[in-house]
Design a protein around this motif. Structure first.
Motif, short mmCIF file in Angstrom:
data_model
loop_
_atom_site.label_atom_id
_atom_site.label_comp_id
_atom_site.label_asym_id
_atom_site.label_seq_id
_atom_site.Cartn_x
_atom_site.Cartn_y
_atom_site.Cartn_z
N HIS A 24 1.76 14.21 6.93
CA HIS A 24 1.16 13.32 6.36
C HIS A 24 1.86 12.42 5.78
N ILE A 25 1.26 11.11 5.81
CA ILE A 25 1.93 10.58 5.77
C ILE A 25 0.92 9.23 5.41
N SER A 26 1.33 9.07 4.02
CA SER A 26 0.01 8.11 3.74
C SER A 26 1.20 6.95 2.93
N GLU A 27 0.70 5.56 3.64
CA GLU A 27 1.35 4.12 3.81
C GLU A 27 1.32 3.91 1.83
N ASP A 28 0.17 3.82 0.97
CA ASP A 28 -0.16 3.75 0.73
C ASP A 28 -0.84 5.20 -0.51
N PRO A 29 -0.09 5.38 -1.18
CA PRO A 29 -0.19 6.99 -1.98
C PRO A 29 -0.39 6.80 -3.10
N ASP A 30 -0.64 5.49 -4.18
CA ASP A 30 -2.14 5.47 -5.44
C ASP A 30 -2.36 4.48 -5.43
N VAL A 45 -8.10 -0.03 -5.64
CA VAL A 45 -6.97 -0.29 -4.69
C VAL A 45 -5.56 0.75 -4.09
N TYR A 46 -5.58 0.83 -3.35
CA TYR A 46 -4.65 2.02 -2.69
C TYR A 46 -3.27 0.77 -2.11
N GLY A 47 -2.09 1.37 -3.19
CA GLY A 47 -0.72 0.97 -3.00
C GLY A 47 0.01 2.07 -3.09
N ASN A 48 1.29 0.87 -3.48
CA ASN A 48 2.36 2.11 -3.00
C ASN A 48 3.05 1.20 -4.48
N PHE A 49 3.12 1.63 -5.90
CA PHE A 49 3.95 1.96 -7.49
C PHE A 49 5.26 1.21 -7.33
N ARG A 50 5.70 1.31 -6.40
CA ARG A 50 7.19 1.61 -6.21
C ARG A 50 7.49 -0.44 -5.37
N ASP A 51 6.24 -0.41 -5.49
CA ASP A 51 5.90 -1.99 -5.02
C ASP A 51 4.99 -3.18 -5.47
N PRO A 52 5.56 -2.95 -6.58
CA PRO A 52 4.81 -3.47 -7.66
C PRO A 52 4.02 -5.51 -7.29
N GLU A 53 4.83 -6.37 -6.86
CA GLU A 53 4.72 -7.31 -6.37
C GLU A 53 3.60 -7.15 -5.04
#
Length: 78
Positions: A24-30, A45-53
């Motif tokens: 299972h690969i999730s591009e936007d896990p958060d 909104v789905y995104g990645n908390f490691r990429d705040p910008e």
């Protein structure tokens, strides 16, 4: 092998080995949810908390789209 012992079909030296893997690969896990359904609408909104910008840009885009949707609803879709 001892006499009288049988192996199930497909077993033994020439048996094929099959391995299944589920990845299972999730591009936007958060995700973050803002607003309430009864007060102007809720956005998730789905995104990645490691990429705040990048996440910030997605939140701004979602806000603009929610605003557009509310304006369309208020104006009867025109």
């Amino acid at each position: 092998m001892a006499p009288g012992i049988t192996l199930p079909a497909g077993s033994g030296l020439n048996a094929a080995v099959v391995e299944y893997r589920h990845i299972h690969i999730s591009e936007d896990p958060d995700s973050i949810e803002v607003g309430t359904p009864g007060k102007g609408g809720c956005i998730k909104v789905y995104g990645n908390f490691r990429d705040p910008e990048g996440f910030r840009a997605k939140i701004k885009a979602a806000y603009e789209l929610r605003k557009l949707a509310a304006e369309l609803l208020a104006g009867g879709g025109q």
